[in-house]
Design a protein around this motif. Structure first.
Motif, short mmCIF file in Angstrom:
data_model
loop_
_atom_site.label_atom_id
_atom_site.label_comp_id
_atom_site.label_asym_id
_atom_site.label_seq_id
_atom_site.Cartn_x
_atom_site.Cartn_y
_atom_site.Cartn_z
N VAL A 86 69.75 54.30 50.42
CA VAL A 86 68.58 54.17 50.47
C VAL A 86 68.10 54.57 52.04
O VAL A 86 68.59 53.81 53.02
CB VAL A 86 67.88 52.68 50.10
CG1 VAL A 86 66.49 52.58 50.49
CG2 VAL A 86 68.25 52.45 48.68
N CYS A 87 67.23 55.23 52.20
CA CYS A 87 66.62 55.66 53.63
C CYS A 87 65.27 55.24 53.49
O CYS A 87 64.57 55.69 52.70
CB CYS A 87 66.95 57.33 53.90
SG CYS A 87 68.60 57.49 53.87
N VAL A 88 64.62 54.47 54.54
CA VAL A 88 63.16 54.08 54.51
C VAL A 88 62.85 53.87 56.18
O VAL A 88 63.65 54.05 57.08
CB VAL A 88 63.05 52.79 53.85
CG1 VAL A 88 63.35 52.75 52.46
CG2 VAL A 88 63.64 51.41 54.66
N VAL A 89 61.57 54.00 56.08
CA VAL A 89 60.93 53.69 57.50
C VAL A 89 60.29 52.18 57.51
O VAL A 89 59.66 51.90 56.36
CB VAL A 89 59.82 54.63 57.99
CG1 VAL A 89 60.82 55.72 58.60
CG2 VAL A 89 59.26 55.13 56.88
N LEU A 90 60.15 51.52 58.46
CA LEU A 90 59.77 49.84 58.25
C LEU A 90 58.64 49.64 59.31
O LEU A 90 58.97 50.18 60.47
CB LEU A 90 60.78 48.87 58.29
CG LEU A 90 61.89 49.07 57.25
CD1 LEU A 90 62.95 47.96 57.49
CD2 LEU A 90 61.28 48.79 55.85
N HIS A 91 57.50 49.10 59.13
CA HIS A 91 56.73 48.75 60.24
C HIS A 91 56.92 47.04 60.56
O HIS A 91 57.00 46.30 59.58
CB HIS A 91 55.30 48.83 59.66
CG HIS A 91 54.28 48.22 60.60
ND1 HIS A 91 53.93 48.34 61.70
CD2 HIS A 91 53.16 47.04 60.22
CE1 HIS A 91 53.11 47.64 62.40
NE2 HIS A 91 52.52 46.84 61.44
N PRO A 92 57.47 46.96 61.86
CA PRO A 92 57.83 45.56 62.20
C PRO A 92 56.78 44.53 62.42
O PRO A 92 57.19 43.29 62.34
CB PRO A 92 58.70 45.71 63.37
CG PRO A 92 58.14 46.92 64.19
CD PRO A 92 57.60 47.95 63.02
N GLY A 93 55.59 44.88 62.27
CA GLY A 93 54.36 44.12 62.70
C GLY A 93 54.20 44.37 64.38
O GLY A 93 54.94 44.94 64.82
N ALA A 97 55.92 61.93 62.53
CA ALA A 97 56.93 62.92 62.30
C ALA A 97 58.38 62.07 62.16
O ALA A 97 59.19 62.50 61.31
CB ALA A 97 57.10 63.56 63.72
N LEU A 98 58.49 60.93 62.61
CA LEU A 98 59.59 60.03 62.19
C LEU A 98 59.65 59.85 60.80
O LEU A 98 60.63 59.78 59.89
CB LEU A 98 59.67 58.79 63.00
CG LEU A 98 60.64 57.67 62.38
CD1 LEU A 98 62.18 58.30 62.72
CD2 LEU A 98 60.39 56.35 63.26
N ASN A 99 58.40 59.31 60.23
CA ASN A 99 58.28 59.20 58.71
C ASN A 99 58.54 60.44 57.83
O ASN A 99 59.36 60.15 57.01
CB ASN A 99 56.91 58.83 58.35
CG ASN A 99 56.37 57.43 59.00
OD1 ASN A 99 57.36 56.71 59.69
ND2 ASN A 99 55.00 57.15 59.12
N MET A 100 58.27 61.48 58.25
CA MET A 100 58.22 62.55 57.63
C MET A 100 60.00 63.14 57.69
O MET A 100 60.60 63.54 56.57
CB MET A 100 57.59 63.79 58.08
CG MET A 100 57.99 65.15 57.33
SD MET A 100 57.84 65.13 55.66
CE MET A 100 56.15 65.40 55.32
N LEU A 101 60.63 63.00 58.79
CA LEU A 101 61.86 63.13 58.87
C LEU A 101 62.75 62.35 58.23
O LEU A 101 63.68 62.71 57.38
CB LEU A 101 62.33 63.02 60.45
CG LEU A 101 61.93 64.17 61.36
CD1 LEU A 101 62.01 63.69 62.68
CD2 LEU A 101 62.70 65.34 60.95
N ILE A 102 62.65 61.07 57.90
CA ILE A 102 63.49 60.17 57.20
C ILE A 102 63.03 60.27 55.71
O ILE A 102 63.92 60.45 54.88
CB ILE A 102 63.07 58.55 57.51
CG1 ILE A 102 63.36 58.20 59.02
CG2 ILE A 102 63.64 57.77 56.69
CD1 ILE A 102 64.83 58.37 59.34
#
Length: 251
Positions: free
Chosen positions: A190-197, A170-175
């Protein structure tokens, strides 16, 4: 007398800057002369030692990501200090009192599911609602929210973790959606989502067994990797989903 904002100054904002990764991000940014000040938004102040070391370059503003009044007030205070060109949202919830990742469908609980969706998806969206309007229209800026690879629908081969997976999806879609709108008025934004590991923090503590050698990062390692990714983002990255090493992740 309140300090007048510098229209050319660059502020970095870390939302959730007292958590494991968030605190590491804030510490790294304080040492980066590219930003005049680092603003930490959180419910509690940064650790005393960290705040003292950062000095005047770090400003703490009390805020709760699920309390719009506090976010509106935080936005007002940030606007009085300058212009944010980097906004990092490092909040998240995986487990806690009465809350744990579901191993099976029979473990679903309405209250727990609602809670994790609120913290992991609704909260960051509200942060974006109040802070994105502060970003410049004529200069590059980045808003990056920490998501998770398990939020990828295409990459889901194991199942389980219903609430956490759904909340990050849901967060991914919102961003992704707000990135489209944001581009209309801020073409360099730029607006992105990141996977921190997988990071050795309280959030992942119960689930670190079995992590491959070299894949359990310290908060400092993860923060450095994430900031390197952010530094390399261009306008074409808007609305994307990237891992800590810069590689794209399937939706």
């Amino acid at each position: 007398m309140a300090e007048a904002p510098d229209p050319c100054g660059r502020l970095a904002v870390v939302v959730g800057g007292t958590g494991g990764v968030g605190a590491a991000l804030a510490a790294a940014l304080v040492g980066d002369p590219a930003h005049d000040r680092v603003i930490v938004l959180s419910r509690r102040p940064p650790a005393e030692a960290a705040a003292a070391e950062a000095g005047a370059r770090l400003v703490w503003i009390a805020a709760d990501i699920l309390d719009e009044a506090s976010l509106a007030e935080a936005a007002r205070q940030i606007g009085a200090l300058g212009v944010p060109t980097l906004i990092l949202i490092a909040t998240g919830l995986l487990h806690g009192d009465g809350l744990a990742p579901e191993k099976s469908l029979r473990n679903l609980n309405s209250e727990a599911l609602t809670r994790v969706l609120q913290v992991n998806a609704v909260g960051p969206a509200l942060v974006a609602k109040h802070l994105l309007p502060l970003t410049p229209r004529d200069r590059p800026s980045v808003l990056a929210a920490l998501s998770a690879r398990v939020g990828s629908i295409g990459d889901n081969q194991l199942g389980g973790w219903y609430g956490y997976r759904a909340s990050k999806a849901a967060l991914n879609m919102l961003i992704r959606t707000l990135a489209v709108e944001h581009r209309r008025t801020r073409p360099l934004g730029v607006c992105v989502v990141l996977h921190p590991g997988t990071v050795a923090t309280a959030l992942s503590a119960p689930f670190q067994t079995g992590v491959p050698d070299g894949k359990l990062f310290t908060p400092v390692q993860s923060a450095a990797a994430l900031l390197a990714v952010v530094a390399g983002l261009g306008p074409e990255a808007n609305g994307g989903f990237y891992a800590w090493d810069g590689s794209p992740i399937a939706w």
